[in-house]
Design a protein around this motif. Structure first.
Motif, mmCIF file in Angstrom:
data_model
loop_
_atom_site.group_PDB
_atom_site.id
_atom_site.type_symbol
_atom_site.label_atom_id
_atom_site.label_comp_id
_atom_site.label_asym_id
_atom_site.label_seq_id
_atom_site.Cartn_x
_atom_site.Cartn_y
_atom_site.Cartn_z
ATOM 1 N N GLN A 266 17.415 17.327 27.132
ATOM 2 C CA GLN A 266 18.716 17.016 27.720
ATOM 3 C C GLN A 266 19.286 15.725 27.128
ATOM 4 O O GLN A 266 20.495 15.613 26.912
ATOM 5 C CB GLN A 266 18.582 16.890 29.239
ATOM 6 N N SER A 298 17.560 25.550 27.828
ATOM 7 C CA SER A 298 16.692 25.950 28.937
ATOM 8 C C SER A 298 17.542 26.201 30.179
ATOM 9 O O SER A 298 18.741 25.899 30.206
ATOM 10 C CB SER A 298 15.686 24.839 29.231
ATOM 11 N N GLU A 299 16.934 26.748 31.215
ATOM 12 C CA GLU A 299 17.668 26.983 32.459
ATOM 13 C C GLU A 299 18.218 25.677 33.018
ATOM 14 O O GLU A 299 19.329 25.626 33.545
ATOM 15 C CB GLU A 299 16.745 27.646 33.492
ATOM 16 N N GLN A 300 17.416 24.591 32.882
ATOM 17 C CA GLN A 300 17.861 23.291 33.376
ATOM 18 C C GLN A 300 19.078 22.782 32.585
ATOM 19 O O GLN A 300 20.017 22.210 33.150
ATOM 20 C CB GLN A 300 16.728 22.261 33.294
ATOM 21 N N GLU A 301 19.046 23.004 31.278
ATOM 22 C CA GLU A 301 20.170 22.554 30.449
ATOM 23 C C GLU A 301 21.413 23.396 30.683
ATOM 24 O O GLU A 301 22.533 22.880 30.667
ATOM 25 C CB GLU A 301 19.758 22.577 28.965
ATOM 26 N N LEU A 302 21.213 24.695 30.919
ATOM 27 C CA LEU A 302 22.352 25.550 31.248
ATOM 28 C C LEU A 302 22.994 25.100 32.557
ATOM 29 O O LEU A 302 24.224 25.067 32.693
ATOM 30 C CB LEU A 302 21.909 27.010 31.362
ATOM 31 N N GLU A 303 22.157 24.740 33.510
ATOM 32 C CA GLU A 303 22.664 24.228 34.782
ATOM 33 C C GLU A 303 23.423 22.927 34.557
ATOM 34 O O GLU A 303 24.479 22.687 35.160
ATOM 35 C CB GLU A 303 21.500 24.007 35.756
ATOM 36 N N LEU A 304 22.901 22.095 33.651
ATOM 37 C CA LEU A 304 23.526 20.805 33.351
ATOM 38 C C LEU A 304 24.927 20.993 32.766
ATOM 39 O O LEU A 304 25.896 20.379 33.238
ATOM 40 C CB LEU A 304 22.650 20.025 32.366
ATOM 41 N N ASN A 306 26.921 23.371 33.007
ATOM 42 C CA ASN A 306 27.848 24.034 33.920
ATOM 43 C C ASN A 306 28.176 23.181 35.140
ATOM 44 O O ASN A 306 28.835 23.652 36.073
ATOM 45 C CB ASN A 306 27.265 25.383 34.369
ATOM 46 N N ASP A 307 27.737 21.920 35.109
ATOM 47 C CA ASP A 307 27.968 20.998 36.209
ATOM 48 C C ASP A 307 29.180 20.123 35.881
ATOM 49 O O ASP A 307 29.147 19.343 34.920
ATOM 50 C CB ASP A 307 26.724 20.127 36.417
ATOM 51 N N SER A 308 30.259 20.246 36.642
ATOM 52 C CA SER A 308 31.481 19.483 36.350
ATOM 53 C C SER A 308 31.246 17.982 36.444
ATOM 54 O O SER A 308 31.868 17.194 35.727
ATOM 55 C CB SER A 308 32.608 19.904 37.296
ATOM 56 N N TYR A 310 28.667 16.402 35.472
ATOM 57 C CA TYR A 310 28.077 15.998 34.187
ATOM 58 C C TYR A 310 29.173 15.653 33.182
ATOM 59 O O TYR A 310 29.131 14.624 32.500
ATOM 60 C CB TYR A 310 27.199 17.122 33.659
#
Length: 407
Positions: A266, A298-304, A306-308, A310
């Motif tokens: 990340q 990774s799933e964590q990075e995809l979540e990151l 897609n986080d406004s 961030y």
């Protein structure tokens, strides 16, 4: 003689898709259409033009706010007070009843063809150079007839055509904005034809000049780069025109691309995103970012990504109050399908992504939303729809292939 050609100010534009921004920033972006219009008027005054042509869609809707109407009248008054002639038409967004509009009351302002009929007016510059302007205003959202045949033959005067319209296409349902062909306009042999409606600045013909000035301020990621007006200088002896583009947009939209070819952390991902955006950050900019190789996230990075929140924090690393506002994920991984499955996939892809089918599916929605109708006119948007659909479909098929062939 000098003239200015501007179009598609879209005052009161809602800037859809940006409501997640802090209210002060969102309000600043919403004010950019007025700021760009002010810059256009400033330019006309500074360059001492004789004529300002406004080629439609000054307002974003048929229900412009009183504030934006008063703003428009106040800005136009700055021109008419200096005896600069302003000729305006209404477009498919602002097809208002002129009796219900707040318009300048002066001989130096003219709303042309308010009954949707081509009207011709004649003027003279302060140096007694005579010129003619011909054009019409919308009174409905759509005009399906070709209006070029209604334009009068050119007389002795230097002649401007003024129209808000789209070029004819092979898809009949798209020909609803006074459709024309460039050849038809060229046959009129007017000295300059000022067009509005298409937000991309472009010249359809050099001789005679047939020109879209584009809009004053980009409103979404499909309206990238510098936006502004054209200022033309006419040689009154030869009737030759030299055109200069003047940028008016306080905020520009740009796309940037980050290519991934391996798994990264990340921290490294964030560092690379900032580096890619910083290279293009020369002006207050709203960025769209494409991350190619999204399969390495990774799933964590995809979540990151897609986080406004961030992206709001990441904007602190950029200059000129710029910020990324949209991210696109592209999966570069190729599907490994059996021959029969690949043939079926290719057939489905070709049938699904025929432009006529895409337009047909979106037709009802586009009639209800001018925003959707505008998006469908953008080739980039259609490509984005196709790409996202391909990624989603490819991922689904890959998941099915993994389940049936676990080894």
């Amino acid at each position: 003689m000098k003239f200015m050609h501007l179009a598609d100010a879209h005052l009161d534009s809602p800037f859809q898709g940006l409501s997640f921004l802090p209210s002060n920033e969102f309000n600043n972006i919403k004010q950019s259409t007025q700021k760009s219009f002010i810059k256009a008027i400033d330019t006309a005054l500074d360059q001492k033009v004789d004529l300002v042509l406004i080629a439609g869609d000054t307002f974003d809707s048929v229900h412009p706010s009183p504030q934006s109407q008063l703003f428009f009248s106040r800005e136009v008054k700055r021109l008419t007070d200096q005896e600069i002639q302003v000729v305006m038409i209404l477009g498919n967004h602002d097809y208002l009843n002129p009796d219900e509009m707040i318009l300048p009351q002066t001989p130096y302002f003219k709303l042309l063809g308010p009954d949707e009929q081509v009207e011709t007016v004649e003027f003279k510059t302060k140096s007694d150079f005579p010129y003619t302007v011909a054009g019409f205003s919308y009174q409905h959202n759509h005009i399906e007839v070709d209006k070029i045949s209604e334009f009068p033959n050119k007389g002795d005067n230097f002649t401007f055509g003024l129209m808000h319209a789209g070029a004819k296409t092979t898809a009949a349902y798209q020909n609803v904005y006074a459709p024309f062909t460039t050849a038809e306009i060229k046959d009129l042999n007017y000295n300059y034809f000022a067009l509005g409606h298409i937000h991309l600045r472009q010249t359809l013909s050099d001789k005679p000049p047939i020109v879209y000035s584009g809009n004053l301020q980009g409103r979404h990621i499909n309206e990238q780069g510098a936006k502004g007006v054209y200022v033309g200088t006419v040689d009154e002896s030869t009737k030759e025109i030299s055109l200069n583009f003047v940028e008016t947009a306080p905020i520009i939209w740009q796309m940037a691309t980050l290519n991934l070819d391996q798994v990264i952390s990340q921290t490294v991902l964030t560092k690379q995103i900032v580096e890619v955006l910083t290279k293009k950050n020369k002006h207050q900019t709203l960025f769209g970012l494409t991350i190619q190789g999204a399969q390495y996230l990774s799933e964590q990075e995809l979540e990151l990504v897609n986080d406004s929140d961030y992206w709001l924090q990441l904007a602190n690393s950029l200059r000129f109050d710029s910020r990324p506002v949209k991210v696109y994920l592209t999966n570069n991984e190729k599907l490994q399908l059996k021959t029969a499955d690949k043939e079926a996939f290719d057939q489905a892809e070709n049938e699904t992504f025929e432009l006529d089918k895409i337009y047909s599916l979106a037709n009802d929605l586009s009639k209800k939303s001018d925003y959707v109708a505008d998006l469908l006119k953008q080739p980039e948007f259609i490509e984005e729809v196709k790409e996202l659909a391909q990624v989603k479909l490819g991922q689904k098929l890959k998941d099915m292939d993994d389940e049936t062939n676990p080894n």
